[in-house]
Design an enzyme around this catalytic site. Structure first.
Site, PDB file in Angstrom:
ATOM      1  CG  HIS A  75      36.084  40.295  35.054  1.00  0.00           C
ATOM      2  ND1 HIS A  75      36.641  40.153  36.309  1.00  0.00           N
ATOM      3  CD2 HIS A  75      36.149  39.063  34.493  1.00  0.00           C
ATOM      4  CE1 HIS A  75      37.032  38.913  36.489  1.00  0.00           C
ATOM      5  NE2 HIS A  75      36.740  38.221  35.394  1.00  0.00           N
ATOM      6  CG  ASP A 113      36.407  42.428  39.016  1.00  0.00           C
ATOM      7  OD1 ASP A 113      35.237  42.707  38.700  1.00  0.00           O
ATOM      8  OD2 ASP A 113      37.165  41.749  38.294  1.00  0.00           O
ATOM      9  CB  SER A 193      36.246  35.303  36.931  1.00  0.00           C
ATOM     10  OG  SER A 193      37.504  35.537  36.365  1.00  0.00           O
TER      11      SER A 193
END
Length: 240
Positions: A75, A113, A193
């Site tokens: 992402h 992810d 992230s």
């Protein structure tokens, strides 16, 4: 943690990238959340290990896993393309390990992810040890494993632009490890992230990707735990 609990937990969380703008600003030095034992510390020197293994995107974090190769989240990488730039372990206005161009992006084929990014070896802007990426960074090594109760640290760039690319380290206990999922109680925010999740020996156990929306003592953070399959994928995509 059973699968139903994991699914319910994941449904209640939000992906924290700086694009969302969700989260609160970190304190200058140390922040503690009583029951969750969440500690956040400002890193003063990014030119020593383990901090030399961390890189910054405009809106997130990544870390070095091999020659010319870094890891981040899918992402995160979806917002970047070949030719875009990353910065090795910046320390606000006190310098960095160089600025490098992305040359290849490889996403993990599974649901996890995880995304591998290869960069050009020669810097656009040199670091303290010259123009070579590998001279200015330190790749992380893998931990043998992780289990509930062990302490971990998450190192990254929360709200990177707002915080002027200051690196922060957050620590807390592992809550559970199941399959490719690791849950921990460490304070993370938008921009974390892609941060490495490390054990007390600064060895990789996973990669951070999300946190609960709620901001209370029971707030958890979530990472991809490095299974043998994920480690194999990473190894196969290290720049040659």
């Amino acid at each position: 943690m059973n699968k139903n609990v994991v699914i319910k937990s994941l449904a209640a969380l939000t992906i924290l990238t700086s694009v969302t703008g969700i989260g609160i600003t970190l304190v200058e030095e140390v922040q503690q959340t009583a029951k969750a034992e969440n500690n956040v510390t400002k890193v003063k020197d990014t030119n020593i290990f383990p901090y030399t293994g961390v890189v910054a995107f405009k809106s997130a974090t990544g870390f070095v896993v091999g020659k010319n190769t870094i890891l981040t989240n899918k992402h995160v990488s979806k917002n970047y393309k070949v030719g875009d730039r990353i910065t090795a372990h910046p320390n606000s206005d006190k310098g960095n390990g160089g600025i490098y161009s992305i040359k290849k992006i490889i996403n993990y084929p599974g649901k996890e992810d995880v995304s591998v990014i290869q960069v050009e070896e020669r810097a656009i802007e040199r670091g303290p040890k010259g123009f070579n990426f590998n001279d200015n960074v330190t790749p992380f090594k893998y931990a043998a494993g992780a289990k509930a109760g062990e302490r971990i640290k998450v190192i990254g760039y929360p709200h990177p632009y707002k915080n002027k690319y200051v690196l922060y380290e957050s620590t807390g206990p592992v809550m559970s490890v199941e399959g490719s999922s690791i849950v921990y109680s460490a304070h993370t925010e938008s921009g974390n992230s892609g941060s490495p999740v490390l054990n007390s020996n600064n060895e990789l156990v996973g990669i951070h990707f999300a946190s609960d929306v709620k901001n209370d003592d029971n707030r958890n953070a979530y990472g991809v735990y490095f299974t043998p399959e994920i480690k194999k994928f990473i190894a196969e995509n290290i720049d040659k």
